[in-house]
Design an enzyme around this catalytic site. Structure first.
Site, PDB file in Angstrom:
ATOM      1  N   TRP A 167     -50.528  67.933 -12.257  1.00 52.75           N
ATOM      2  CA  TRP A 167     -49.232  67.646 -11.646  1.00 52.75           C
ATOM      3  C   TRP A 167     -48.133  67.175 -12.599  1.00 52.75           C
ATOM      4  O   TRP A 167     -47.052  67.758 -12.668  1.00 52.75           O
ATOM      5  CB  TRP A 167     -49.397  66.625 -10.505  1.00 52.75           C
ATOM      6  CG  TRP A 167     -48.102  66.391  -9.793  1.00 52.75           C
ATOM      7  CD1 TRP A 167     -47.360  65.250  -9.800  1.00 52.75           C
ATOM      8  CD2 TRP A 167     -47.376  67.337  -9.009  1.00 52.75           C
ATOM      9  NE1 TRP A 167     -46.230  65.426  -9.054  1.00 52.75           N
ATOM     10  CE2 TRP A 167     -46.210  66.704  -8.560  1.00 52.75           C
ATOM     11  CE3 TRP A 167     -47.599  68.672  -8.645  1.00 52.75           C
ATOM     12  CZ2 TRP A 167     -45.258  67.331  -7.762  1.00 52.75           C
ATOM     13  CZ3 TRP A 167     -46.651  69.305  -7.848  1.00 52.75           C
ATOM     14  CH2 TRP A 167     -45.501  68.638  -7.422  1.00 52.75           C
TER      15      TRP A 167
ATOM     16  N   ASP B 273     -53.341  70.808  -9.278  1.00 54.41           N
ATOM     17  CA  ASP B 273     -52.686  70.003  -8.251  1.00 54.41           C
ATOM     18  C   ASP B 273     -51.937  70.966  -7.339  1.00 54.41           C
ATOM     19  O   ASP B 273     -52.243  72.176  -7.282  1.00 54.41           O
ATOM     20  CB  ASP B 273     -51.771  68.969  -8.929  1.00 54.41           C
ATOM     21  CG  ASP B 273     -51.556  67.726  -8.076  1.00 54.41           C
ATOM     22  OD1 ASP B 273     -50.811  67.849  -7.085  1.00 54.41           O
ATOM     23  OD2 ASP B 273     -52.114  66.661  -8.374  1.00 54.41           O
ATOM     24  N   ASP B 274     -50.948  70.478  -6.662  1.00 55.56           N
ATOM     25  CA  ASP B 274     -50.181  71.275  -5.695  1.00 55.56           C
ATOM     26  C   ASP B 274     -49.547  72.508  -6.358  1.00 55.56           C
ATOM     27  O   ASP B 274     -49.443  72.571  -7.582  1.00 55.56           O
ATOM     28  CB  ASP B 274     -49.069  70.364  -5.147  1.00 55.56           C
ATOM     29  CG  ASP B 274     -48.727  70.707  -3.714  1.00 55.56           C
ATOM     30  OD1 ASP B 274     -49.121  71.782  -3.250  1.00 55.56           O
ATOM     31  OD2 ASP B 274     -48.054  69.882  -3.065  1.00 55.56           O
TER      32      ASP B 274
ATOM     33  N   CYS C 205     -47.693  68.008  -0.087  1.00 55.42           N
ATOM     34  CA  CYS C 205     -46.537  67.156  -0.424  1.00 55.42           C
ATOM     35  C   CYS C 205     -45.400  67.970  -1.027  1.00 55.42           C
ATOM     36  O   CYS C 205     -44.243  67.590  -0.934  1.00 55.42           O
ATOM     37  CB  CYS C 205     -46.960  66.031  -1.355  1.00 55.42           C
ATOM     38  SG  CYS C 205     -48.131  64.916  -0.551  1.00 55.42           S
TER      39      CYS C 205
ATOM     40  N   LYS D 130     -58.665  67.184  -4.395  1.00 54.99           N
ATOM     41  CA  LYS D 130     -57.688  66.098  -4.232  1.00 54.99           C
ATOM     42  C   LYS D 130     -57.015  66.343  -2.890  1.00 54.99           C
ATOM     43  O   LYS D 130     -56.341  67.361  -2.698  1.00 54.99           O
ATOM     44  CB  LYS D 130     -56.652  66.135  -5.369  1.00 54.99           C
ATOM     45  CG  LYS D 130     -55.492  65.157  -5.175  1.00 54.99           C
ATOM     46  CD  LYS D 130     -54.611  65.088  -6.428  1.00 54.99           C
ATOM     47  CE  LYS D 130     -53.341  64.286  -6.183  1.00 54.99           C
ATOM     48  NZ  LYS D 130     -52.475  64.208  -7.363  1.00 54.99           N
TER      49      LYS D 130
ATOM     50  N   ASP E 154     -54.413  65.124  -0.350  1.00 53.91           N
ATOM     51  CA  ASP E 154     -53.230  64.272  -0.479  1.00 53.91           C
ATOM     52  C   ASP E 154     -52.632  63.974   0.888  1.00 53.91           C
ATOM     53  O   ASP E 154     -52.626  64.833   1.770  1.00 53.91           O
ATOM     54  CB  ASP E 154     -52.215  65.026  -1.353  1.00 53.91           C
ATOM     55  CG  ASP E 154     -51.295  64.089  -2.086  1.00 53.91           C
ATOM     56  OD1 ASP E 154     -51.401  62.870  -1.890  1.00 53.91           O
ATOM     57  OD2 ASP E 154     -50.472  64.593  -2.867  1.00 53.91           O
TER      58      ASP E 154
ATOM     59  N   TRP F 215     -60.095  53.702   3.911  1.00 55.09           N
ATOM     60  CA  TRP F 215     -60.807  54.838   4.501  1.00 55.09           C
ATOM     61  C   TRP F 215     -61.815  55.463   3.557  1.00 55.09           C
ATOM     62  O   TRP F 215     -62.578  56.321   3.935  1.00 55.09           O
ATOM     63  CB  TRP F 215     -59.815  55.935   4.889  1.00 55.09           C
ATOM     64  CG  TRP F 215     -58.869  55.517   5.948  1.00 55.09           C
ATOM     65  CD1 TRP F 215     -58.962  54.427   6.758  1.00 55.09           C
ATOM     66  CD2 TRP F 215     -57.673  56.184   6.312  1.00 55.09           C
ATOM     67  NE1 TRP F 215     -57.893  54.364   7.603  1.00 55.09           N
ATOM     68  CE2 TRP F 215     -57.084  55.436   7.343  1.00 55.09           C
ATOM     69  CE3 TRP F 215     -57.037  57.335   5.868  1.00 55.09           C
ATOM     70  CZ2 TRP F 215     -55.888  55.813   7.947  1.00 55.09           C
ATOM     71  CZ3 TRP F 215     -55.864  57.712   6.462  1.00 55.09           C
ATOM     72  CH2 TRP F 215     -55.291  56.953   7.489  1.00 55.09           C
TER      73      TRP F 215
ATOM     74  N   ARG G  30     -56.395  56.808  -4.380  1.00 56.57           N
ATOM     75  CA  ARG G  30     -55.226  56.284  -5.072  1.00 56.57           C
ATOM     76  C   ARG G  30     -54.931  54.870  -4.595  1.00 56.57           C
ATOM     77  O   ARG G  30     -55.042  54.574  -3.402  1.00 56.57           O
ATOM     78  CB  ARG G  30     -54.038  57.199  -4.825  1.00 56.57           C
ATOM     79  CG  ARG G  30     -54.100  58.504  -5.630  1.00 56.57           C
ATOM     80  CD  ARG G  30     -53.438  58.349  -6.981  1.00 56.57           C
ATOM     81  NE  ARG G  30     -52.026  58.084  -6.768  1.00 56.57           N
ATOM     82  CZ  ARG G  30     -51.128  59.034  -6.545  1.00 56.57           C
ATOM     83  NH1 ARG G  30     -51.483  60.308  -6.518  1.00 56.57           N
ATOM     84  NH2 ARG G  30     -49.864  58.723  -6.354  1.00 56.57           N
TER      85      ARG G  30
ATOM     86  N   ASP H  14     -46.892  57.372  -7.113  1.00 56.37           N
ATOM     87  CA  ASP H  14     -46.973  58.339  -8.214  1.00 56.37           C
ATOM     88  C   ASP H  14     -46.556  57.684  -9.531  1.00 56.37           C
ATOM     89  O   ASP H  14     -45.417  57.249  -9.684  1.00 56.37           O
ATOM     90  CB  ASP H  14     -46.052  59.528  -7.934  1.00 56.37           C
ATOM     91  CG  ASP H  14     -46.602  60.400  -6.817  1.00 56.37           C
ATOM     92  OD1 ASP H  14     -47.605  60.000  -6.179  1.00 56.37           O
ATOM     93  OD2 ASP H  14     -46.025  61.471  -6.574  1.00 56.37           O
TER      94      ASP H  14
HETATM   95  C1  GLA Z   1     -47.950  63.584  -4.187  1.00 57.59           C
HETATM   96  C2  GLA Z   1     -49.061  63.041  -5.078  1.00 57.59           C
HETATM   97  C3  GLA Z   1     -48.891  63.589  -6.497  1.00 57.59           C
HETATM   98  C4  GLA Z   1     -48.918  65.107  -6.469  1.00 57.59           C
HETATM   99  C5  GLA Z   1     -47.842  65.631  -5.526  1.00 57.59           C
HETATM  100  C6  GLA Z   1     -47.954  67.121  -5.317  1.00 57.59           C
HETATM  101  O1  GLA Z   1     -46.717  63.100  -4.564  1.00 57.59           O
HETATM  102  O2  GLA Z   1     -49.068  61.651  -5.086  1.00 57.59           O
HETATM  103  O3  GLA Z   1     -49.931  63.105  -7.337  1.00 57.59           O
HETATM  104  O4  GLA Z   1     -50.181  65.533  -6.067  1.00 57.59           O
HETATM  105  O5  GLA Z   1     -47.943  65.002  -4.243  1.00 57.59           O
HETATM  106  O6  GLA Z   1     -47.067  67.596  -4.384  1.00 57.59           O
END
Ligand code: GLA
Length: 656
Positions: A295, A330-331, A379, A405, A407, A447, A457, A461
């Site tokens: 990310w 990641d995303d 996200c 992951k 989210d 959870w 987490r 971020d």
């Molecule tokens: C959130 C997460 C980040 C990342 C973004 C991706 O903000 O906390 O670590 O994964 O989404 O969209």
């Protein structure tokens, strides 16, 4: 022409070498060749294992296989001495060898017999000469080499279990221009990486692994040291095999149980063994996961090419050799769903799908991670898993996913708990050992247990700045850990203060929004120290394909990683309450203690700890984990000067 120096010529040479001092001899126009001995130069700039370099007149007592030398320098592996030359140095000559005083070393397996080293002369980034592996009891070797035109010179000695005594004797330069000048090691001198780690093997990374029965296993024995290496493993569970050349163990274990495997790694310098515990059962992530998460820097540019290149960099830049294994998208990988509801990746980014990427990673002993959200959207607004959970797990499993992951975005609050639990159940039954990472903040830690997550987490971020003032700087993410989340962590279940920023230097994507300006190496080193003390997941987010040498050294320091990967997985405890000065003590599984001295003040501070305040008495062996050397046997208390935003990290062993 410079001759190898013997004891009879020393007087003459010493006189000539006065030319190097501010007092010069009368100037002569014709080209004159001067001579300077190595021990007459400023050798305090040597960086080396433990102790300090010594030259003649400073109790050097130089002796190699019974032969005594009056002139030369004594240093200890790993040793580096850099020079700046003007291109007019004609020659360097020396004898090299393993000094006779090699003795047992306290913190690593070492003996006279295992003392070994290799000497290198590296000029302008190229190896001009190397001695080959030399062992205790070998005769000294002679080197004589032309240096005309060379501007940067490095005398390097690698090898041994960290602290082998080695000598450069009867060593000196002949030159017609400027006298050779020793300099501090330049931060970015490009030296061929293949020469960096020529030493006895060291086995690194996780020493306890959990896997579900009948699920695929990938584990590259993480080892640093000279290549080639051969690998051995005794006591592997049925179904697992080791490739002795690559060191990768894979297969599918069938029988539930606890297996004590003896790993042995051998190279030209010697061999090292270490135990690896494999638990085939219902537990995963028995040490915090280590890997790369896309990310912070890659963001929307994630693709099959990037994933493959990151995997190559893991192998070529030595990340895999210290235990990093997961490469996590990641995303922004998502393409959408087909008419049957099956999720597919963006076809421009992943033209051949994700299975081929997974295969590429697994072949190297690496693992692949993916990202999704329990909501209908992720996200960043891509396709989430809501109402498709079962199907998604089946699809990811068919691609060979090893880490998810999940989210917290676009989820109705009242459904979130149930959806996280649902995903945990599905992953458990997926037929693969998939690590489960959940977000976000306060909610997810509570959870974590319910949903059988392996990490969650604990902060927002993270951004690439030491302190940002909004909770997202490195030190703020660290502060949020204590004491709120202490009760949740144990092996298999980890607090996650978010990614490592080491090596981004302000050049990230989301890591540098909110005006985050980047950090310096001290701050990056501190993040690594704090994350290791916390047993936090070590998820690199800098671009490992193109990483600075300093960042590489920070991220791959095996002794700091060992603190993070300690099987006990304990959280550190704060000692004392002095404002701006925090001392964190972590009890390690072997009875030693790791201590971090964190200076939050604006100026440098002296920080001290009394052994009795942490349950120790008398003499202790102190090892500095960043200098990677023993500081000494220290009685009653220890003090250190710590710079602003710095963490001094030591490990304290009971003196035997
Ligand atoms: C959130 C997460 C980040 C990342 C973004 C991706 O903000 O906390 O670590 O994964 O989404 O969209």
């Amino acid at each position: 022409m410079f001759r190898p120096i013997n004891n009879h010529s020393i007087q003459i040479i010493t006189i000539i070498s006065l030319i190097c001092s501010p007092v010069s001899l009368p100037l002569v126009k014709a080209q004159i060749t001067h001579v300077i001995l190595l021990d007459e130069l400023d050798i305090s700039k040597i960086t080396q294992g433990t102790d300090r370099p010594r030259s003649t007149g400073d109790k050097a007592n130089l002796s190699i296989n019974g032969k005594k030398f009056l002139k030369g320098i004594h240093t200890r592996t790993e040793s580096r001495l850099y020079f700046e030359l003007d291109g007019k140095v004609d020659e360097f000559s020396a004898m090299v060898g393993i000094d006779d005083r090699n003795d047992a070393n306290r913190t690593q397996q070492s003996s006279k017999e295992s003392s070994a080293a290799e000497f290198f002369i590296i000029a302008d980034g190229k190896v001009l000469w190397q001695s080959g592996v030399m062992k205790f009891g070998d005769d000294p070797k002679k080197v004589k080499i032309t240096l005309a035109g060379v501007k940067n010179l490095l005398l390097r000695v690698t090898g041994g279990p960290g602290n082998t005594h080695v000598d450069w004797v009867d060593a000196g330069f002949s030159y017609s221009g400027q006298c050779p000048k020793t300099v501090w090691s330049p931060e970015e001198l490009a030296v061929d990486r293949s020469n960096i780690q020529l030493s006895l093997p060291r086995i690194n990374g996780a020493m306890v692994i959990g896997i579900r029965p009948n699920t695929p296993f990938y584990y590259p024995v993480a080892a640093t040291g000279g290549r080639p290496m051969t690998f051995m493993a005794d006591g592997l569970p049925e179904g697992l095999v080791l490739d002795e050349v690559t060191g990768i163990i894979n297969g599918t274990p069938t029988q539930v149980g606890e297996y004590k495997v003896k790993l042995t790694v051998k190279n030209n310098f010697g061999k090292i063994s270490r135990d690896l515990k494999i638990l085939v059962g219902d537990k995963l992530a028995l040490t915090p996961p280590m890997g790369f998460l896309s990310w912070n820097v890659i963001e929307g540019s994630i693709s099959a090419t990037v994933m493959r290149e990151i995997a190559d960099a893991f192998v070529n830049n030595g990340f895999r050799d210290v235990g990093y294994q997961y490469i996590i998208m990641d995303d922004c990988w998502e393409g959408g769903r087909d008419r049957y509801g099956i999720i597919f990746p963006d076809s421009l980014k992943f033209p051949h799908g994700l299975k081929s990427v997974g295969d590429y990673l697994h072949e190297k002993g690496l693992k692949m991670g993916i990202y999704s959200s329990p909501g209908s959207k992720t996200c960043a607004g891509y396709t989430g898993s809501l109402d498709h959970e079962d199907l998604d797990v089946k699809t990811w499993t068919s691609w060979g996913i090893d880490y998810l992951k999940y989210d917290y975005c676009s989820v109705p609050r009242d459904r979130a708990r149930e959806l996280y639990i649902l995903m945990g159940d599905l992953l458990e039954k997926s037929g693969r050992s998939i690590l489960y990472s959940i977000s976000d903040g306060d909610i997810s830690a509570k959870w974590g247990k319910l949903s059988k997550a392996n990490l969650w987490r604990t902060a927002g971020d993270i951004r690439d700045q030491w302190f940002l003032g909004n909770g997202n700087g490195i030190i703020e993410c660290f502060d949020r850990q204590q004491p709120k989340f202490t009760e949740f962590q144990h092996p298999g279940a980890w607090n996650d203060p978010d990614m490592l920023l080491v090596g981004i230097y302000g050049k990230g994507a989301s890591a540098n929004d909110l005006d985050a300006k980047g950090c310096n190496d001290t701050e990056y080193r501190s993040q690594m120290s704090l994350w290791a003390l916390l047993s936090a997941p070590l998820l690199i987010s800098a671009d490992v394909r193109n990483i600075s040498r300093n960042a590489l050294e920070i991220l791959t320091n095996p002794e700091v990683i060992e603190v993070d990967q300690d099987p006990a997985g304990r959280l550190p405890v704060r000692i004392g309450s002095a404002a701006d000065m925090e001392i964190w003590v972590k009890d390690m599984e072997d009875g030693s203690k790791t201590i971090g001295f964190l200076n939050k003040a604006k100026d440098k501070r002296k920080m001290s700890i009394k052994w009795k305040d942490i349950g120790l008495q008398g003499k202790q062996l102190v090892r500095d984990l960043w200098l990677r050397k023993d500081i000494g046997i220290i009685k009653d208390s220890y003090s250190v000067t710590v710079f602003p935003n710095e963490v001094s990290l030591i490990r304290v062993y009971k003196k035997q």
